[in-house]
Scaffold this active site. Structure first.
Site, PDB file in Angstrom:
ATOM      1  N   GLN A 175       0.840  -1.200   0.000  1.00 43.16           N
ATOM      2  CA  GLN A 175       0.000   0.000   0.000  1.00 43.16           C
ATOM      3  C   GLN A 175       0.874   1.249   0.000  1.00 43.16           C
ATOM      4  O   GLN A 175       1.110   1.852   1.042  1.00 43.16           O
ATOM      5  CB  GLN A 175      -0.887  -0.029   1.252  1.00 43.16           C
ATOM      6  CG  GLN A 175      -1.886   1.084   1.336  1.00 43.16           C
ATOM      7  CD  GLN A 175      -3.071   0.870   0.438  1.00 43.16           C
ATOM      8  OE1 GLN A 175      -3.583  -0.236   0.338  1.00 43.16           O
ATOM      9  NE2 GLN A 175      -3.501   1.910  -0.227  1.00 43.16           N
ATOM     10  N   PHE A 176       1.382   1.636  -1.177  1.00 48.11           N
ATOM     11  CA  PHE A 176       2.269   2.796  -1.254  1.00 48.11           C
ATOM     12  C   PHE A 176       1.577   4.084  -0.830  1.00 48.11           C
ATOM     13  O   PHE A 176       2.220   5.033  -0.395  1.00 48.11           O
ATOM     14  CB  PHE A 176       2.884   2.936  -2.657  1.00 48.11           C
ATOM     15  CG  PHE A 176       1.973   3.546  -3.678  1.00 48.11           C
ATOM     16  CD1 PHE A 176       1.983   4.916  -3.911  1.00 48.11           C
ATOM     17  CD2 PHE A 176       1.115   2.756  -4.418  1.00 48.11           C
ATOM     18  CE1 PHE A 176       1.155   5.479  -4.861  1.00 48.11           C
ATOM     19  CE2 PHE A 176       0.282   3.306  -5.369  1.00 48.11           C
ATOM     20  CZ  PHE A 176       0.299   4.677  -5.594  1.00 48.11           C
ATOM     21  N   THR A 177       0.245   4.130  -0.911  1.00 49.93           N
ATOM     22  CA  THR A 177      -0.475   5.363  -0.576  1.00 49.93           C
ATOM     23  C   THR A 177      -0.406   5.708   0.910  1.00 49.93           C
ATOM     24  O   THR A 177      -0.798   6.801   1.299  1.00 49.93           O
ATOM     25  CB  THR A 177      -1.946   5.289  -1.034  1.00 49.93           C
ATOM     26  OG1 THR A 177      -2.597   4.219  -0.364  1.00 49.93           O
ATOM     27  CG2 THR A 177      -2.041   5.108  -2.539  1.00 49.93           C
TER      28      THR A 177
END
Length: 147
Positions: free
Chosen positions: A80-82
């Site tokens: 989950q890079f966000t």
């Protein structure tokens, strides 16, 4: 590294309409499992990923103030890079704090592999894919770990 942990009664992740990872705590004989959304930044290391996996596995946020380790609860790990969105200016998030794929992917893998080494049953999503995550958050209980 940031890990957003959610206590769940069920969770699954799909790519292109096909389920690629699923946990069913009740089927495993436990009331809860964990969904771990994992993001990495540029300065993270393998040691960071290992330490946060250990923390997630032993964090007492499940039934009766027990940990996933206590209950042998399953864990679904999804990249989950966000989690590294920078929203300080304007209305368009910046992703510059998120590590690029060649750095982040091995760290997410290390996180999942460390959980397995600790004894967890681990399911995963597909790094870099557009994923659909379905979950039933119980409580709700959601905790952010940072390392």
């Amino acid at each position: 590294m940031r890990v957003l942990l959610q206590r769940v009664t069920s969770a699954q992740v799909s790519v292109d309409g096909a389920v690629v990872g699923r946990i069913d705590p009740a089927g495993a004989g436990v009331p809860h499992g964990l969904l771990a959304l994992v993001g990495a930044t540029h300065t993270d290391t393998e040691a960071t990923a290992q330490a946060l996996a250990d923390k997630a596995w032993r964090l007492r946020i499940l039934d009766g103030e027990r940990s996933a380790a206590d209950l042998n609860a399953p864990v679904l790990v999804v990249s989950q890079f966000t989690l590294y969105a920078n929203t300080a200016k304007g209305r368009r998030p910046s992703w510059n704090a998120a590590a690029p794929g060649p750095i982040a992917e091995p760290l997410v893998d290390t996180f999942a592999d460390t959980l397995r080494t600790l004894g967890a049953t681990v399911a995963t999503g597909h790094f870099g894919a557009h994923m659909e995550v379905q979950l039933t958050n119980d409580g709700p209980v959601t905790v952010l770990l940072e390392g």
